[in-house]
Each structure stands twice: as structure tokens, then as C-alpha cells.
Write an enzyme that holds these catalytic residues in place. Sequence first.
Site, PDB file in Angstrom:
ATOM      1  N   HIS A 155     -10.790   9.958   2.280  1.00 52.92           N
ATOM      2  CA  HIS A 155     -11.659   8.319   2.824  1.00 52.92           C
ATOM      3  C   HIS A 155     -12.463   8.287   1.718  1.00 52.92           C
ATOM      4  O   HIS A 155     -13.643   7.028   2.404  1.00 52.92           O
ATOM      5  CB  HIS A 155     -12.844   9.877   3.794  1.00 52.92           C
ATOM      6  CG  HIS A 155     -11.739  11.229   3.917  1.00 52.92           C
ATOM      7  ND1 HIS A 155     -10.736  10.684   5.705  1.00 52.92           N
ATOM      8  CD2 HIS A 155     -11.842  12.269   4.063  1.00 52.92           C
ATOM      9  CE1 HIS A 155     -10.795  11.934   5.941  1.00 52.92           C
ATOM     10  NE2 HIS A 155     -11.143  12.720   5.019  1.00 52.92           N
ATOM     11  N   SER A 276     -12.262 -17.442 -11.773  1.00 50.95           N
ATOM     12  CA  SER A 276     -12.589 -18.655 -10.798  1.00 50.95           C
ATOM     13  C   SER A 276     -13.123 -20.173 -11.413  1.00 50.95           C
ATOM     14  O   SER A 276     -13.819 -20.410 -12.169  1.00 50.95           O
ATOM     15  CB  SER A 276     -14.142 -18.118  -9.892  1.00 50.95           C
ATOM     16  OG  SER A 276     -14.434 -18.818  -9.479  1.00 50.95           O
ATOM     17  N   LYS A 282     -16.627 -14.896 -12.758  1.00 55.69           N
ATOM     18  CA  LYS A 282     -15.986 -14.124 -12.236  1.00 55.69           C
ATOM     19  C   LYS A 282     -14.708 -13.818 -13.469  1.00 55.69           C
ATOM     20  O   LYS A 282     -14.001 -13.826 -14.456  1.00 55.69           O
ATOM     21  CB  LYS A 282     -15.218 -15.166 -11.093  1.00 55.69           C
ATOM     22  CG  LYS A 282     -15.871 -14.599 -10.174  1.00 55.69           C
ATOM     23  CD  LYS A 282     -16.476 -13.432  -9.395  1.00 55.69           C
ATOM     24  CE  LYS A 282     -15.383 -12.750  -8.600  1.00 55.69           C
ATOM     25  NZ  LYS A 282     -14.818 -13.483  -7.574  1.00 55.69           N
ATOM     26  N   GLU A 289      -4.198  -7.956  -8.026  1.00 57.73           N
ATOM     27  CA  GLU A 289      -3.431  -8.089  -6.823  1.00 57.73           C
ATOM     28  C   GLU A 289      -2.349  -8.758  -6.594  1.00 57.73           C
ATOM     29  O   GLU A 289      -2.235  -8.665  -4.901  1.00 57.73           O
ATOM     30  CB  GLU A 289      -4.481  -9.854  -6.163  1.00 57.73           C
ATOM     31  CG  GLU A 289      -5.967  -9.007  -6.070  1.00 57.73           C
ATOM     32  CD  GLU A 289      -7.110  -9.970  -6.292  1.00 57.73           C
ATOM     33  OE1 GLU A 289      -8.549  -9.336  -5.937  1.00 57.73           O
ATOM     34  OE2 GLU A 289      -6.666 -10.957  -6.578  1.00 57.73           O
TER      35      GLU A 289
END
Length: 456
Positions: A155, A276, A282, A289
Site C-alpha cells: 500500500h 526545467s 529541477k 516517465e
Amino acid sequence: MSQGNQKLWNGRFTEATDAFVEAFTASVTFDFELALFDIEGSVALECLVYRCGIIDALLRRTRQWQIQTASDLDHKSYPIEDVHMNIEAALTERIGEQGKALHTGRSRNDQVATDVRMYLRHNIDLILEQIRHLQRGLLGLAEGHCETIMPGFTHLQVAQPVVFGHHLMAWYEMLRRDADRLTDCRRRVNTLPLGAAALAGTSFPIDRALVAELLDFEAVAENSLDAVSDRDFAIEFTSTASLLMMHLSRWSEEMILWASPQFAFIELPDRFCTGSSIMPQKKNPDVPELVRGKSARVFGSLIALLTLMKSQPLAYNKDNQEDKEPLIDTVRTLQDCLRAFGDMIPNIKAQPDNMRAAAERGFATATDLADYLVRKGLAFRDAHHVVGRLVGLAVDRGVDLAALSLVDFETESDRITEDVYSVLTLEGSVAARSHIGGTAPDTVRAAIKRAKHQLG
Ligand code: ARG
């Protein structure tokens, strides 16, 4: 551009094909990917037709032509309908009248089915090699982390400690099943349709077993109607590919989470990340992804192919031309994702201190404490309750179980004695799980050794 006068099938037509229809029905821009397999199949078929004495001299010349053509033909050379016509036109232009004999004893229906199978078989072999490369990378990484403790999750909550190598070996197992499935799928891909011609077979005395041998097919399709229309193999491949992409997406998800500052379990190599345009701090995990995102197009291709085949009557229908783009896209997507992972995985840098700290924070040894009480004679359900109360106490105080005093423990159960602290260590917890499939460091080492042996 109208290709009316170049058409190979317009004997009975009295008007040129509508220009839009020509473009709408053409597949050459995407089926050219099959060109080399088309040529190889042509050579083998003509070889056998030649053996049967139907065509002379063509064999030698097509072989020579095959070598020349492979290097300089592209889909713009003969922008007509599909790759098969394109190649026949190229052959005829280069060797003259004899080229027109190329289509003897076959149809584009058995030809395209053969080409797609050859294309897929070739690419399955490349994909299997990429999977092996990735598995080797995983084993290398896992070997260095047989004692690196991290929290195992259920979980997405800290559950029990495991070693990082064990987690990596879970990924390895997924890939092992993927490779098995692909190998199995390859057997069914590797069945020869050629000889089925348009749908009913050919009137020429061909030896299909010989063509199969020449083209390295393991079997000959047993029914001509099925041979030209079956695309199960493409669906099977895409479904196998979907499972593999599903695995890579799970794996991506974990890397994305772990590389975040909140987890900080791993560092991804800079060359696999991007920055970024506005936020200078970043470092985005674009590669995992994108792999996670690309699973969507592979699943889409599976649904497209299933839907394409649903309700199609026997035998060949033009619908089948729509099989190429999803299939080719799936092959490319898989190869790109495996390439990215094959390079990235061995270069992941684990952050063992952060992993350990996370395992220490989540009461990961609570089950070990319950097991301890069972060994001291308490029924598991009662032990579960006692430990639950102790965890509650630790939560109130904001400390780990190991920070509770013996008096605290004794208040909940008089069976707990000084030796309890040894079961509360992370090392004790992982070492206790030494059965096959468990997370004990020595067990993980043995699993890695077995896997290395399997990989060869
Ligand atoms: N381009 C076609 C395909 O991909 C080749 C087969 C054409 N056959 C036909 N009967 N029109 O399916």
C-alpha cells in the site's frame, strides 16, 4: 500523383484509380519496413519455383539483385501501392522482362503474411537480446546490494525490511517471464504462410516444406485460408509486449518515486534526466516517465489489433493492411524503452543511508516482534494485538519500537524479555527470511547466482 499506368493489376479496369483512393489504400510509406524480408521471401519462393522447372535464370539474377537493392531502395523509389509491388517494379526495371515472372505461384496475401512473420521473428530476436542485456545490468546492480536494507512496501506504506538486491531481483523475475513468453510466441510466429497464395493454394507444384527450410520457418501453415488471414501471432506479440511494458511502467514508477527528494533512495544518472526551463533546481526523471507513458501506446496497439481482427470473415481482407502500423510501432517502442533501461539501470546510484533511515521509521520489524511472541507461546492473533498496542505507544512517543524500554514491553506482555531487541534489528529481520524466495542476504546472493547461470 497518379500511378495508373504503373499498376500491376489494372488489366480489367477502364478508368484510372481516383487519386485520393490511391493514397488512401496505399501502404508503402509504412510497409517498406518489410522490404528486406519481402526480397528474401521472393528469392526463396522463386528458388523453389525454379527447382520445379517453372522459371529459369531468375533465381541467379534475383539473388544478385537482392544484394544491390537492399542498399539503395527506399519507399520513394517506386511510390506505388505497397512494398510488394514496389519491389516487383524495381526488379523488373533492373533485370527486364524476367522480373515479371516474380509473382508466379504466390499472391500478396501469402506474401505479406510471410513478410510480417519474418519481420517480427527478426525483431523478437533483437528484443530478447535487449532483455538479456537489461537482466545482466540488473544482476550487476543487485550483486552490490545484497546487504543494503530498504523498506519493502505494501500500500506504499513501509511494511517489512528487505534488501535492495531482493527488490531488484523481483524486477528480474518479471523480465524472465517476459522473455519466456516472447520465446514461446516466436514459435507461433515462425510458421510459413507462403504457398497459400491468394487463399486456396497454388496450382504450381511447389514444395512448401522446402521454402520453409530455406527461410528458416519451423512449420508450414496447415490451412491456406487460415494462413493468409491469421494475425493471431501479431496480437500475441503485442499482448506479450503489453505485459513487458506494464512491467517497465511499474518499474519506472518506482524509479520516479525513489529519485524524488521525498524518498531519495536512488540517483538517476544526469544523462537520463532533463532540467526545467523555469525552475533551475529541477532534475526530472524524463526517461522513466516516458517509458511509463509509452506503455499507453503499446496497450493501444493491442486493442487496435484485437479490434481489427474481430468479426473478420475468412480469408484475406484489406482490413489486414492496418496491422502494420500498430505492430511496427510496438516493436520500435519496445526496442527504444529497452535500450533506455539497458543503459540506465546499471548506472542507478543507490543511497543506502536514506533507504535504511526510511526502514527505521516505519515500524518495519513489527511482524518480527509478533513472530517472536509466537515463538514464546502466544497465538499469532494475540501476538498481533500486543504488537499493535506497542506500535501505538511508539507512535505516541514518536519513537521506533527498538527505542521502547523493557518495562514498556513487559507492560503489554510478560513473555517479552531482554532478547527482544535482537529481533527488532533490521539485519535480524532480513536474515530470518532465508527460505527460497526470501530476502536474507545469502538467499539473495544464491538467487543472483542461479539467475546468472540461467542467463549464460
Ligand atoms: N498491402 C497489403 C496488406 O498489407 C498487401 C496485400 C494486398 N492484397 C490484396 N488482396 N489487396 O495487407
